[in-house]
Design a protein around this motif. Structure first.
Motif, mmCIF file in Angstrom:
data_model
loop_
_atom_site.group_PDB
_atom_site.id
_atom_site.type_symbol
_atom_site.label_atom_id
_atom_site.label_comp_id
_atom_site.label_asym_id
_atom_site.label_seq_id
_atom_site.Cartn_x
_atom_site.Cartn_y
_atom_site.Cartn_z
ATOM 1 N N MET A 51 0.820 -1.216 0.000
ATOM 2 C CA MET A 51 0.000 0.000 0.000
ATOM 3 C C MET A 51 0.855 1.268 0.000
ATOM 4 O O MET A 51 0.464 2.286 -0.581
ATOM 5 C CB MET A 51 -0.946 0.007 1.199
ATOM 6 C CG MET A 51 -2.132 -0.914 1.027
ATOM 7 S SD MET A 51 -3.168 -0.478 -0.367
ATOM 8 C CE MET A 51 -3.785 1.100 0.157
ATOM 9 N N VAL A 52 2.022 1.231 0.643
ATOM 10 C CA VAL A 52 2.913 2.393 0.603
ATOM 11 C C VAL A 52 3.367 2.642 -0.821
ATOM 12 O O VAL A 52 3.410 3.787 -1.292
ATOM 13 C CB VAL A 52 4.114 2.195 1.560
ATOM 14 C CG1 VAL A 52 5.206 3.202 1.285
ATOM 15 C CG2 VAL A 52 3.655 2.316 2.998
ATOM 16 N N ARG A 53 3.667 1.581 -1.547
ATOM 17 C CA ARG A 53 4.067 1.741 -2.947
ATOM 18 C C ARG A 53 2.912 2.253 -3.800
ATOM 19 O O ARG A 53 3.091 3.121 -4.655
ATOM 20 C CB ARG A 53 4.600 0.417 -3.483
ATOM 21 C CG ARG A 53 5.947 0.066 -2.914
ATOM 22 C CD ARG A 53 6.326 -1.370 -3.265
ATOM 23 N NE ARG A 53 7.687 -1.694 -2.837
ATOM 24 C CZ ARG A 53 8.023 -2.035 -1.613
ATOM 25 N NH1 ARG A 53 7.103 -2.069 -0.667
ATOM 26 N NH2 ARG A 53 9.264 -2.333 -1.308
ATOM 27 N N GLY A 75 2.271 5.893 -3.042
ATOM 28 C CA GLY A 75 3.309 6.727 -3.631
ATOM 29 C C GLY A 75 3.048 7.003 -5.102
ATOM 30 O O GLY A 75 3.179 8.144 -5.567
ATOM 31 N N ASN A 76 2.637 5.979 -5.839
ATOM 32 C CA ASN A 76 2.292 6.178 -7.252
ATOM 33 C C ASN A 76 1.032 7.011 -7.412
ATOM 34 O O ASN A 76 0.919 7.811 -8.342
ATOM 35 C CB ASN A 76 2.151 4.829 -7.957
ATOM 36 C CG ASN A 76 3.479 4.130 -8.112
ATOM 37 O OD1 ASN A 76 4.501 4.769 -8.336
ATOM 38 N ND2 ASN A 76 3.478 2.820 -7.978
ATOM 39 N N ALA A 77 0.070 6.834 -6.519
ATOM 40 C CA ALA A 77 -1.153 7.641 -6.582
ATOM 41 C C ALA A 77 -0.846 9.107 -6.306
ATOM 42 O O ALA A 77 -1.463 10.001 -6.900
ATOM 43 C CB ALA A 77 -2.179 7.118 -5.581
ATOM 44 N N LEU A 96 -1.632 10.594 1.072
ATOM 45 C CA LEU A 96 -0.538 11.388 1.615
ATOM 46 C C LEU A 96 -0.287 11.043 3.083
ATOM 47 O O LEU A 96 0.865 10.826 3.490
ATOM 48 C CB LEU A 96 -0.846 12.875 1.468
ATOM 49 C CG LEU A 96 0.222 13.843 1.936
ATOM 50 C CD1 LEU A 96 1.452 13.723 1.066
ATOM 51 C CD2 LEU A 96 -0.307 15.254 1.921
ATOM 52 N N TRP A 97 -1.333 10.961 3.873
ATOM 53 C CA TRP A 97 -1.175 10.613 5.280
ATOM 54 C C TRP A 97 -0.666 9.187 5.446
ATOM 55 O O TRP A 97 0.178 8.906 6.303
ATOM 56 C CB TRP A 97 -2.481 10.802 6.048
ATOM 57 C CG TRP A 97 -2.826 12.224 6.341
ATOM 58 C CD1 TRP A 97 -3.921 12.912 5.887
ATOM 59 C CD2 TRP A 97 -2.084 13.147 7.146
ATOM 60 N NE1 TRP A 97 -3.888 14.197 6.364
ATOM 61 C CE2 TRP A 97 -2.773 14.367 7.147
ATOM 62 C CE3 TRP A 97 -0.907 13.055 7.869
ATOM 63 C CZ2 TRP A 97 -2.341 15.479 7.838
ATOM 64 C CZ3 TRP A 97 -0.452 14.166 8.558
ATOM 65 C CH2 TRP A 97 -1.168 15.364 8.540
ATOM 66 N N TYR A 98 -1.177 8.271 4.642
ATOM 67 C CA TYR A 98 -0.745 6.875 4.734
ATOM 68 C C TYR A 98 0.726 6.744 4.351
ATOM 69 O O TYR A 98 1.495 6.049 5.007
ATOM 70 C CB TYR A 98 -1.611 5.983 3.842
ATOM 71 C CG TYR A 98 -1.331 4.516 4.044
ATOM 72 C CD1 TYR A 98 -1.966 3.813 5.051
ATOM 73 C CD2 TYR A 98 -0.430 3.835 3.242
ATOM 74 C CE1 TYR A 98 -1.711 2.472 5.264
ATOM 75 C CE2 TYR A 98 -0.159 2.496 3.444
ATOM 76 C CZ TYR A 98 -0.807 1.826 4.446
ATOM 77 O OH TYR A 98 -0.547 0.504 4.663
ATOM 78 N N HIS A 99 1.115 7.412 3.272
ATOM 79 C CA HIS A 99 2.496 7.343 2.815
ATOM 80 C C HIS A 99 3.439 7.967 3.843
ATOM 81 O O HIS A 99 4.545 7.462 4.068
ATOM 82 C CB HIS A 99 2.619 8.045 1.453
ATOM 83 C CG HIS A 99 3.810 7.641 0.667
ATOM 84 N ND1 HIS A 99 3.888 6.448 0.006
ATOM 85 C CD2 HIS A 99 4.981 8.282 0.435
ATOM 86 C CE1 HIS A 99 5.058 6.359 -0.601
ATOM 87 N NE2 HIS A 99 5.744 7.457 -0.350
ATOM 88 N N LEU A 100 3.008 9.041 4.479
ATOM 89 C CA LEU A 100 3.797 9.651 5.549
ATOM 90 C C LEU A 100 3.950 8.678 6.723
ATOM 91 O O LEU A 100 5.041 8.533 7.292
ATOM 92 C CB LEU A 100 3.155 10.952 6.022
ATOM 93 C CG LEU A 100 3.858 11.659 7.184
ATOM 94 C CD1 LEU A 100 5.202 12.206 6.729
ATOM 95 C CD2 LEU A 100 2.991 12.769 7.726
ATOM 96 N N GLY A 101 2.873 8.006 7.077
ATOM 97 C CA GLY A 101 2.951 7.000 8.141
ATOM 98 C C GLY A 101 3.898 5.867 7.781
ATOM 99 O O GLY A 101 4.634 5.367 8.642
#
Length: 129
Positions: free
Chosen positions: A31-33, A36-38, A83-88
């Motif tokens: 999901m982080v990947r 990031g693409n999203a 954005l919040w998920y990727h930051l986490g």
């Protein structure tokens, strides 16, 4: 030579359904990947809006209408969640790189914390803005 007995072993695509349980650490890593693409796609949408503003009023009205429509609202809302998920995920990796929280139980809890935290922070962001 070893007796391999190839006829009774499941093939790998079928292991996910019956034999393999997707772990939270693997899911959150994927999901982080994806987020990031999203976020790259969302940044292109923002750049498109800025370029439309520089191009002219007619073209800007079209792009602005598209971003402010219900489809644009959904895309921007999901982009904030990404954005919040990727930051986490980045914070989680910093913690792991420091050598902390590497136990499986703690890592799974951190994955759930990323999902729940991103959702709560997205709702708070939407309410504030």
């Amino acid at each position: 030579m070893a007796d391999v007995n190839r006829g009774n072993r499941p093939l790998s695509p079928f292991m996910f359904v019956k034999y393999y349980r997707l772990q939270m650490t693997a899911f959150s890593s994927v999901m982080v990947r994806i987020t990031g693409n999203a976020l790259i796609a969302a940044s292109f949408l923002c750049v498109w809006w800025l370029l439309a503003a520089a191009t002219g009023p007619e073209y800007f009205e079209f792009v602005d209408w598209l971003i402010r429509s219900w489809v644009g609202d959904i895309v921007m809302f999901l982009s904030v969640w990404a954005l919040w998920y990727h930051l986490g995920g980045g914070i989680r990796h910093l913690i792991w790189d420091a050598g902390y929280c590497l136990d499986v139980d703690v890592s799974e809890k951190m994955g759930w914390a990323m999902i729940i935290g991103a959702t709560i922070l997205t709702v708070l962001t939407a309410l504030v803005v």
